[in-house]
Every structure is written in C-alpha cells, then in structure tokens.
Write an enzyme that holds these catalytic residues in place. Structure first.
Site, short mmCIF file in Angstrom:
data_model
loop_
_atom_site.label_atom_id
_atom_site.label_comp_id
_atom_site.label_asym_id
_atom_site.label_seq_id
_atom_site.Cartn_x
_atom_site.Cartn_y
_atom_site.Cartn_z
CB CYS A 85 40.09 126.29 8.25
SG CYS A 85 41.07 125.39 9.47
CG HIS B 184 44.33 126.33 5.48
ND1 HIS B 184 44.66 127.51 6.12
CD2 HIS B 184 43.69 125.58 6.39
CE1 HIS B 184 44.24 127.46 7.38
NE2 HIS B 184 43.65 126.30 7.56
CD GLU C 139 45.04 129.45 3.04
OE1 GLU C 139 45.48 129.13 4.14
OE2 GLU C 139 43.96 129.03 2.59
#
Length: 372
Positions: free
Chosen positions: A251, A350, A352
């Site tokens: 990011c 992202h 995650e």
C-alpha cells in the site's frame, strides 16, 4: 439523536440522522465498497483524516468486538451510512456498533441517499467535507470544511507512528523484519508473526543508519495515511537501505519504495477502497480479488496513469530495472512491481485482507521465502 447533514466543499448537501457522537467533524470524503469489515475499516490508520461513506446499505448488523480492531483506536473522522443498526447480541459481538461509535466520539450520519453521494464522488473526485449536527448553520459548516487541508501534500504518518520502537518476539529465531511504521495494520503484523518473522516496528522518522543497525533480514514498508509525496524523509531513509537489504512494501509502502528508487506517484480521482478489486498477477496469470485502501498510485514508465497491456512493462530506476508484477483490472493502474537488480518488491493492495477476501494472503509466504 437528532438531525445531521453532510456538506461537501462544492456546496452539495445531504441530510440525514445523527447516529454517532452528535458533534461536527471534517475531512476528505471517500467511499468504501466492502460488504463487511466496518470496524476494521474505521480502525485502519490509513483512514486518518477521512470521512468514510459505506456503500453497503446496512452497517452494524454484527456488532463490534476486540478481535476486529486493526489498531488501538478509531482513525476515521466520521461515517456516512444508508442504514445503521446497534445489534449488541449478534454472534461474536461484544457491543453495539452505534453505542461504540458514540463512546469513541465519532460522528456518524444515516438515512442519506448514498447512491447519489457515491456517484457525485465518482464523477467529481474525493473532496473535503464534513458531518454536522442539524442545528449548526451551513455558513459555519462551510467555513469549517474550507479550513480543512487538502489530502494532497499532507503528512499524516507522523500522527499514527509509534513514539518508540516496538520489538516483538525478541527471542524468536526467525528472520528479523524491521518495519517502518507509517500506520501498519495489526493484521499485517499478525500475518508476519504467524509465519515465524521476528517483527520490529520503528517510528517513521527512524534514520537509515538506525534501521540498518538492527541487522534486518528485510526492511518492511506498510500502509499508512496521507500523501506519500509528503514523506520525503521516509523516502530518503528507504533509499539508503535499498540494495543493502531486501525491501518490501504494501500500500503506502509500495508508493514509498517506488519513490525511493526514483518513480513518481499521483493522486487518484476517488481512490480504491473496498474488498472487491480484481488484480492480475502477471507472473502466474492468476486474477485475485483484493482488499484495497489508498488514494494515491504509482505512475507508469512514461509517466502514464494507466497500463494498456497485460504485460510486465519495465521502468529504469535509480537502482536498475523494475518490472510490473500486478495490474488493477478495474482501471489498469499499477498494483505492484519487482526490482530486478536489487532485492525488493511491492504490492499496492492489502494481501492480509482485514477485511476482505483472502485470495492474496499467499504473498506473505512468498515474501518470507524470499527473505529466507
């Protein structure tokens, strides 16, 4: 709790009901298209200084919990919803959404025509605005909105970075990952630790000398709020680490590493925020549905804002070649690259999730395999 309204800097007004803290708040108004993960979103430090418009029509239906926190506090300035509920007894809930917002001092407005608002932002771009109690005059509200600084050129990482280094699992024999903490999410840290990494979180103003003195196996750059072009002090420190140790970014970290090797970033019209963005991995040809939260992007090799072909185009950087590795299939913006002559790689999205699909979580495995 009474009437409230949202006012944008161009004078557009949307009326609704106050459902959080009954107080004014200003910031950059952006929208999030995810269907779940409202608590994770508002506690993501990347939303610092912003007012989130949730496009999903019902927010709060499964309550709030400590497990859903992405940091120690709420970072969004205010929230805008079509409908909201305070369902305290949903499975896994430890409290009600609206009660929690009020306790956190976060203004929120519900009952607005969200489709018209989102279309306005898509057509005109993210812009400054504010959520205000109905009794506040529009004249005063407009003055407050116009006093809000633009997100372009704004350094917000200094507001969310730790005051002192945080050393996690010091006795862990795994690879030492030294992170420059510009607002890292807890789920990123958790994914690294679950894979055996010994993670350290350092303030964003930590010098390159101090970062390298930790003898890292890799430098890690994560998410964060504001404009990456305002973080020249981070970029310069990262630049001094490139080529000496592997550097990876997610990011804002993707943007900072790209700037450190000499590439440019620019502000997107309304950004990418949600959990349904298709990204093509140009190495495997696989398309992942990804979670995203960013308002800036990296320019192409010729300064272009989009990449026309599904090919691994190359940049000539200050540290050799860089090759496009991931491409956004919504608007064909750069989603990741690999440094070819020094160890380093980035992704804009992202992996995650937190919240979102888990299609790309394998990137943490790939990252730690490269470190090993």
């Amino acid at each position: 709790m009474g009437a409230a309204y949202l006012l944008l800097e161009d004078g557009t007004r949307f009326d609704g009901d106050s459902v959080g803290a009954h107080m004014p708040a200003t910031g950059e108004v952006v929208f999030n298209t995810a269907m779940a993960g409202y608590q994770e979103s508002v506690t993501d430090p990347s939303y610092r200084g912003q007012i989130i418009v949730f496009t999903y029509p019902l927010i709060g239906n499964y309550g709030v919990s400590a497990e859903a926190m992405e940091s120690g506090s709420v970072h969004a300035r205010a929230l805008v919803m079509r409908e909201s509920v305070n369902r305290e007894h949903a499975p896994g809930a430890e409290g009600g959404w609206l009660t929690w917002l009020a306790d956190c001092g976060i203004p929120a407005i519900a009952g607005i025509v969200r489709r018209a608002l989102v279309r306005h932002i898509r057509d005109n771009g993210a812009r400054r605005g504010g959520v205000f109690p109905g009794e506040l005059s529009e004249t005063e509200a407009r003055e407050r909105v116009m006093a809000e600084p633009s997100m372009a050129g704004l350094d917000l990482a200094c507001e969310v970075t730790p005051a002192e280094p945080v050393i996690l699992d010091p006795d862990n024999p795994g690879p030492r990952v030294v992170a420059v903490d510009t607002g890292i999410k807890d789920s990123i840290v958790r994914n690294l630790r679950e894979r055996g990494a010994r993670v350290e979180l350092h303030p964003c103003r930590t010098s390159a000398q101090d970062l390298l003195a930790r003898e890292p196996d890799a430098i890690f750059l994560a998410n964060g709020p504001g404009d990456p072009a305002a973080l020249d002090y981070v970029v310069e420190n990262v630049r001094q680490c490139v080529g000496k140790v592997p550097v990876f970014g997610i990011c804002m970290g993707h943007q900072l590493l790209c700037r450190a090797v000499g590439l440019d970033t620019y502000k997107l019209p309304f950004g990418h925020r949600g959990a349904n963005h298709p990204v093509k991995d140009l190495t495997s040809g696989k398309i992942d549905i990804t979670a995203q939260n960013h308002g800036f992007a990296v320019a192409g090799p010729g300064g272009e804002t989009t990449i026309d072909a599904d090919e691994p185009v190359r940049w000539e950087t200050d540290f050799g070649a860089a090759e496009l590795s991931h491409l956004n299939l919504y608007d064909r913006t750069v989603e990741g690259l690999v440094l070819k002559d020094v160890p380093g790689a980035t992704v804009q999205y992202h992996p995650e999730a937190g919240p979102g699909p888990h299609d790309a979580v394998y990137l943490f495995d790939r990252f730690l395999e490269l470190v090993a």
